[in-house]
Design a protein around this motif. Sequence first.
Motif, PDB file in Angstrom:
ATOM      1  N   GLY A   6      44.119  41.043 -24.186  1.00 58.78           N
ATOM      2  CA  GLY A   6      43.273  40.170 -23.374  1.00 58.78           C
ATOM      3  C   GLY A   6      42.599  39.096 -24.199  1.00 58.78           C
ATOM      4  N   GLY A  10      43.496  35.267 -23.640  1.00 61.19           N
ATOM      5  CA  GLY A  10      42.397  34.390 -23.238  1.00 61.19           C
ATOM      6  C   GLY A  10      42.285  33.171 -24.142  1.00 61.19           C
ATOM      7  N   ILE A  13      45.543  30.806 -23.461  1.00 56.10           N
ATOM      8  CA  ILE A  13      45.547  30.069 -22.194  1.00 56.10           C
ATOM      9  C   ILE A  13      44.574  28.902 -22.249  1.00 56.10           C
ATOM     10  N   THR A  14      43.377  29.154 -22.797  1.00 55.33           N
ATOM     11  CA  THR A  14      42.382  28.085 -22.852  1.00 55.33           C
ATOM     12  C   THR A  14      42.726  27.042 -23.910  1.00 55.33           C
ATOM     13  N   THR A  44      55.196  33.742 -14.940  1.00 53.24           N
ATOM     14  CA  THR A  44      54.467  34.588 -13.996  1.00 53.24           C
ATOM     15  C   THR A  44      55.409  35.307 -13.044  1.00 53.24           C
ATOM     16  N   GLY A 174      43.598  31.296  -7.647  1.00 60.58           N
ATOM     17  CA  GLY A 174      43.753  32.470  -8.489  1.00 60.58           C
ATOM     18  C   GLY A 174      44.061  33.718  -7.696  1.00 60.58           C
ATOM     19  N   PHE A 178      47.770  35.354  -8.602  1.00 62.08           N
ATOM     20  CA  PHE A 178      47.862  36.654  -9.266  1.00 62.08           C
ATOM     21  C   PHE A 178      48.337  37.749  -8.318  1.00 62.08           C
ATOM     22  N   MET A 295      38.944  28.392 -15.828  1.00 67.11           N
ATOM     23  CA  MET A 295      39.966  29.429 -15.964  1.00 67.11           C
ATOM     24  C   MET A 295      39.371  30.828 -15.847  1.00 67.11           C
ATOM     25  N   ARG A 298      38.994  31.509 -12.207  1.00 60.14           N
ATOM     26  CA  ARG A 298      40.303  31.721 -11.586  1.00 60.14           C
ATOM     27  C   ARG A 298      40.864  33.102 -11.941  1.00 60.14           C
ATOM     28  N   THR A 299      40.729  33.495 -13.219  1.00 57.45           N
ATOM     29  CA  THR A 299      41.238  34.793 -13.643  1.00 57.45           C
ATOM     30  C   THR A 299      40.445  35.931 -13.016  1.00 57.45           C
ATOM     31  N   GLY A 302      41.427  36.238  -9.513  1.00 59.71           N
ATOM     32  CA  GLY A 302      42.729  36.881  -9.400  1.00 59.71           C
ATOM     33  C   GLY A 302      42.638  38.391  -9.540  1.00 59.71           C
ATOM     34  N   ALA A 303      41.843  38.846 -10.530  1.00 61.28           N
ATOM     35  CA  ALA A 303      41.676  40.286 -10.723  1.00 61.28           C
ATOM     36  C   ALA A 303      40.979  40.927  -9.527  1.00 61.28           C
TER      37      ALA A 303
END
Length: 444
Positions: A6, A10, A13-14, A44, A174, A178, A295, A298-299, A302-303
């Motif tokens: 993670g 992380g 992605i950023t 994805t 998101g 996801f 982000m 959004r993440t 999604g979770a």
Amino acid sequence: SRVLQGIGMGMMITLTTVIMATIVSPRERGKYNGYMAASMAVSTVAGPLIGGLIVDTVGWQWCFWVPIPFVIVVMFVVAGRLKVPTVHEGKAHIDFLGIALIGAAAASLLIWISSEGRDFALDAPVSIALILIFVVSTALFVFVESRAKEPLIPLYLFRNRTLVLSIVAFVAQGIAMFSIAVFLGQYFQYGRSYSPTASGLMTIPLMLTMMAASTIIGRRTTATGYWKRYVMGGLAAMVVGLLMFWPVTAHTNLVYIGVAMAILGGGMGAGNTLMVAVQNLVGLKVMGAATSTVMFFRTLAGAMGIQLLGRVYQTHVRDDIVGQLGAMPETSGAGELDFAALPDPVEAVVRESYGRELGMVFVVMAAFALAGLIAVSFVKGTSLRSSVDLGQVKQILEQEDDIVDGRSHTITDGVSLDNARTSGAVSPEESPENKDDDGESSAS
């Protein structure tokens, strides 16, 4: 192991998005963002496909080992070829307290959403404790960020209406991005008896249109300098594609499902342009903070979306099965149904339920996508600037006011406004006399 993954993902992605922002202007970034979004779309959607193939052939552990050679190659390529100019010099002040507080808030919220009603009741002590941790951590995080020297999430960013509305749209995006692959995989495997590999192959229409739309819309954004029309069109297509799953059952024609996935993938690909619009608002000094903030939401969305929609799906499936059989079939030690051990009539009922109840999940996703569409409709669709940093544009546009008033004829670096436009510091679309994406006269 998952914590280390993670942290690494992380950062990747950023930083890839921020690095792009430091060397490419928002106007040109539309094209490159399309390429990046297309590759993300492929990874994805192809993840479940390749993962299913690996599981069916050599075992699930290889899902974690196969990427290692690719990562090593990328490390050498980046170390030897990537040259990024220095944007900020001096000592960085890491907001460790802010990181800890927002981590505690996000973790407690996700644990509560995923476990309440299943592992403990709403009024149980552990449920109350998780809610209190979330509330207190969130309040302390806001307090700490308002006083941190370099806050994890600068609170002043939320004074920008466009950024706030964009976050709402990213939350909706998101949740859909996801969740779609997860629930389509469950539908094809549980509702239609396909293997993990075949289930991945079924999502190819989603992958192809997402990749095509990301690339094409990215190039159109660079060519025109406008983004809003494409984002709104993408979100509208997402709503339509998601609603097309409402009548789906375990026996729905696969061509119809493929068309719905194609429309949905195209909408998701077009909607990826929104990140460029957000980066168009801020300078390089806060580019990392603004990008990571969007982000993060959004993440997190999604979770949370996977947990919430998973509960909706499982609850409706369980109610449907109990309504037909009178009770749920026995599960394995892990709490999962063993389809191979079910009698044929019972297995048929269970698979019918998984196929029939998918529509409700996609209707909920469509509601979130519609909320994102409404949020973007209130955003002013200004044209994308052709300079890398926002400060350069502000300097030139402020000097233009002086030129109009007759107070000055040059900007501070000795370049005239016309020369600045010609050299690409400011594009003609960014001039105050030009119109924005909504057709209204304004400066971007």
